[in-house]
Write a protein that holds these residues in place. Sequence first.
Motif, PDB file in Angstrom:
ATOM      1  N   GLY A 222       7.413  -0.495   7.736  1.00 51.72           N
ATOM      2  CA  GLY A 222       7.794  -0.169   6.367  1.00 51.72           C
ATOM      3  C   GLY A 222       6.889   0.844   5.694  1.00 51.72           C
ATOM      4  O   GLY A 222       7.182   1.257   4.567  1.00 51.72           O
ATOM      5  N   TYR A 223       5.831   1.275   6.366  1.00 52.55           N
ATOM      6  CA  TYR A 223       4.894   2.194   5.728  1.00 52.55           C
ATOM      7  C   TYR A 223       5.051   3.641   6.191  1.00 52.55           C
ATOM      8  O   TYR A 223       4.271   4.504   5.801  1.00 52.55           O
ATOM      9  CB  TYR A 223       3.462   1.689   5.899  1.00 52.55           C
ATOM     10  CG  TYR A 223       3.271   0.418   5.100  1.00 52.55           C
ATOM     11  CD1 TYR A 223       3.145   0.470   3.722  1.00 52.55           C
ATOM     12  CD2 TYR A 223       3.309  -0.822   5.725  1.00 52.55           C
ATOM     13  CE1 TYR A 223       3.035  -0.691   2.973  1.00 52.55           C
ATOM     14  CE2 TYR A 223       3.199  -1.995   4.984  1.00 52.55           C
ATOM     15  CZ  TYR A 223       3.064  -1.919   3.603  1.00 52.55           C
ATOM     16  OH  TYR A 223       2.972  -3.077   2.852  1.00 52.55           O
TER      17      TYR A 223
ATOM     18  N   CYS B 238      10.952  10.082  -3.892  1.00 47.59           N
ATOM     19  CA  CYS B 238       9.675   9.369  -3.812  1.00 47.59           C
ATOM     20  C   CYS B 238       9.148   9.002  -5.190  1.00 47.59           C
ATOM     21  O   CYS B 238       8.572   7.912  -5.372  1.00 47.59           O
ATOM     22  CB  CYS B 238       8.645  10.203  -3.055  1.00 47.59           C
ATOM     23  SG  CYS B 238       8.853  10.133  -1.259  1.00 47.59           S
ATOM     24  N   ASP B 239       9.331   9.854  -6.160  1.00 46.89           N
ATOM     25  CA  ASP B 239       8.936   9.528  -7.536  1.00 46.89           C
ATOM     26  C   ASP B 239       9.659   8.275  -8.016  1.00 46.89           C
ATOM     27  O   ASP B 239       9.050   7.369  -8.608  1.00 46.89           O
ATOM     28  CB  ASP B 239       9.250  10.697  -8.475  1.00 46.89           C
ATOM     29  CG  ASP B 239       8.267  11.850  -8.320  1.00 46.89           C
ATOM     30  OD1 ASP B 239       7.200  11.641  -7.711  1.00 46.89           O
ATOM     31  OD2 ASP B 239       8.578  12.954  -8.807  1.00 46.89           O
TER      32      ASP B 239
ATOM     33  N   LEU C 128       9.233   0.342  -6.879  1.00 45.56           N
ATOM     34  CA  LEU C 128       8.560  -0.604  -5.994  1.00 45.56           C
ATOM     35  C   LEU C 128       7.078  -0.780  -6.295  1.00 45.56           C
ATOM     36  O   LEU C 128       6.410  -1.585  -5.650  1.00 45.56           O
ATOM     37  CB  LEU C 128       8.754  -0.172  -4.542  1.00 45.56           C
ATOM     38  CG  LEU C 128      10.209  -0.264  -4.048  1.00 45.56           C
ATOM     39  CD1 LEU C 128      10.368   0.398  -2.693  1.00 45.56           C
ATOM     40  CD2 LEU C 128      10.675  -1.713  -3.986  1.00 45.56           C
ATOM     41  N   GLY C 129       6.552  -0.030  -7.251  1.00 44.98           N
ATOM     42  CA  GLY C 129       5.184  -0.262  -7.696  1.00 44.98           C
ATOM     43  C   GLY C 129       4.098   0.193  -6.757  1.00 44.98           C
ATOM     44  O   GLY C 129       2.949  -0.224  -6.888  1.00 44.98           O
ATOM     45  N   GLN C 130       4.448   1.031  -5.789  1.00 47.05           N
ATOM     46  CA  GLN C 130       3.459   1.626  -4.885  1.00 47.05           C
ATOM     47  C   GLN C 130       3.763   3.110  -4.735  1.00 47.05           C
ATOM     48  O   GLN C 130       4.895   3.550  -4.953  1.00 47.05           O
ATOM     49  CB  GLN C 130       3.473   0.951  -3.515  1.00 47.05           C
ATOM     50  CG  GLN C 130       2.887  -0.441  -3.486  1.00 47.05           C
ATOM     51  CD  GLN C 130       1.365  -0.471  -3.647  1.00 47.05           C
ATOM     52  OE1 GLN C 130       0.707   0.569  -3.577  1.00 47.05           O
ATOM     53  NE2 GLN C 130       0.819  -1.646  -3.871  1.00 47.05           N
ATOM     54  N   THR C 131       2.770   3.884  -4.343  1.00 43.93           N
ATOM     55  CA  THR C 131       2.944   5.320  -4.206  1.00 43.93           C
ATOM     56  C   THR C 131       3.672   5.669  -2.909  1.00 43.93           C
ATOM     57  O   THR C 131       3.320   5.173  -1.842  1.00 43.93           O
ATOM     58  CB  THR C 131       1.581   6.033  -4.224  1.00 43.93           C
ATOM     59  OG1 THR C 131       0.905   5.699  -5.438  1.00 43.93           O
ATOM     60  CG2 THR C 131       1.759   7.538  -4.140  1.00 43.93           C
ATOM     61  N   PHE C 132       4.677   6.520  -3.022  1.00 45.84           N
ATOM     62  CA  PHE C 132       5.380   7.085  -1.874  1.00 45.84           C
ATOM     63  C   PHE C 132       4.972   8.551  -1.799  1.00 45.84           C
ATOM     64  O   PHE C 132       5.224   9.313  -2.734  1.00 45.84           O
ATOM     65  CB  PHE C 132       6.894   6.960  -2.032  1.00 45.84           C
ATOM     66  CG  PHE C 132       7.425   5.576  -1.748  1.00 45.84           C
ATOM     67  CD1 PHE C 132       8.246   5.332  -0.664  1.00 45.84           C
ATOM     68  CD2 PHE C 132       7.092   4.515  -2.584  1.00 45.84           C
ATOM     69  CE1 PHE C 132       8.731   4.057  -0.404  1.00 45.84           C
ATOM     70  CE2 PHE C 132       7.574   3.233  -2.338  1.00 45.84           C
ATOM     71  CZ  PHE C 132       8.386   3.005  -1.237  1.00 45.84           C
TER      72      PHE C 132
ATOM     73  N   LYS D 119       0.852  -1.190   0.000  1.00 43.79           N
ATOM     74  CA  LYS D 119       0.000   0.000   0.000  1.00 43.79           C
ATOM     75  C   LYS D 119       0.886   1.238   0.000  1.00 43.79           C
ATOM     76  O   LYS D 119       2.130   1.141  -0.024  1.00 43.79           O
ATOM     77  CB  LYS D 119      -0.910  -0.004   1.234  1.00 43.79           C
ATOM     78  CG  LYS D 119      -0.142  -0.010   2.554  1.00 43.79           C
ATOM     79  CD  LYS D 119      -1.086  -0.043   3.753  1.00 43.79           C
ATOM     80  CE  LYS D 119      -0.292  -0.019   5.073  1.00 43.79           C
ATOM     81  NZ  LYS D 119      -1.181  -0.059   6.251  1.00 43.79           N
ATOM     82  N   THR D 120       0.269   2.402   0.026  1.00 42.98           N
ATOM     83  CA  THR D 120       0.987   3.671  -0.003  1.00 42.98           C
ATOM     84  C   THR D 120       1.948   3.801   1.180  1.00 42.98           C
ATOM     85  O   THR D 120       1.616   3.440   2.310  1.00 42.98           O
ATOM     86  CB  THR D 120      -0.012   4.842   0.019  1.00 42.98           C
ATOM     87  OG1 THR D 120      -0.810   4.788  -1.165  1.00 42.98           O
ATOM     88  CG2 THR D 120       0.712   6.184   0.062  1.00 42.98           C
TER      89      THR D 120
END
Length: 324
Positions: free
Chosen positions: A87-88, A52-53, A59-63, A30-31
């Motif tokens: 990790g989130y 973050c971009d 990693l295929g998830q939004t940062f 998840k994000t």
Amino acid sequence: MKRRSLLVAALAAPSIVPGVALGQEAWPKKTVKFICPFAAGGGTDTVSRLMCDQLSKALGQTFVVENKGGAGGNIGTVELARAAPDGYTIGLISVASHTLNPMLYSRLPYNPDKDIVAVSRVALLANLLGVTPSLPANNVAELIALCKKEPGKYSFASSGPGTSLHLSGELFKKLAGVDIIHVPYKGAGPVYSDLMAGIVNMMFANMPSMLPQVRAGKLRGLGVTSAQRSKAAPDIPAIAETVPGYVATSWYGIGAPAGTPEPILARLETAIAEALKSPEIQKRWNSDLGLDMPPPGRAGFDLFLAEDRKLWEPAVKASGVKLD
């Protein structure tokens, strides 16, 4: 029954290992929140968003960057240190959080060496001394002469008391023998409109935020705080060329709360290394923002921190600043 139990356990064991590996590979699901402990618009914010971009792509998830400025970076850093180690929540660490604040604050609300895992450095940088275009000084020598002619008349802004921007100015005052007034702001971003308008006269700012303003002609760049000139702006002298011994360099990194599982740290470390190799980051760091690329990863970070604290200790002592 005993023999049968052992057989079942043996047959089950191979499936456990792939299952663990699969779970490790699944992060992030998840994000991910990325805490930048300074206001939007400054160099820390620029680097946070660029990283973050790239991490989102890798990693295929939004940062997502969340700016948590204040108290010299302590507010955001405390939030990072106290976040769930799953990790989130990760965030930007820097010379402020890991080098300066431990020397400046008598009651620091976090322990940089115990509460945060320093996953990787992502940039090394100098600060850049920029002045308002109306200031009648075209180089560091002229600025020193101007300030000595009228002590206490001129001011320098910073992103807050005890930040590397503030201490860069205090070290300059000490070594150049000038009396200039410190004007703290809540982050570097809000300074620029006042600096361009001449409300404050100068600022020692991180290269990523200051250099574009200088290139656009909105401010005049007089000197960089590294021992040598920057590859991104070789026409701007090092302040040390005029003020011998003046060095005040900085760095950015990425950290995670202590207790974050090793598989997540390892995957994040690898993703950061991949991000730093990307053509976009290489171009932005080397050509656009004036950043140097450090060796990525956790290896050698402890030694680097020890050396960085030795570098900044004279500046902290020269400033006489103590914060609570």
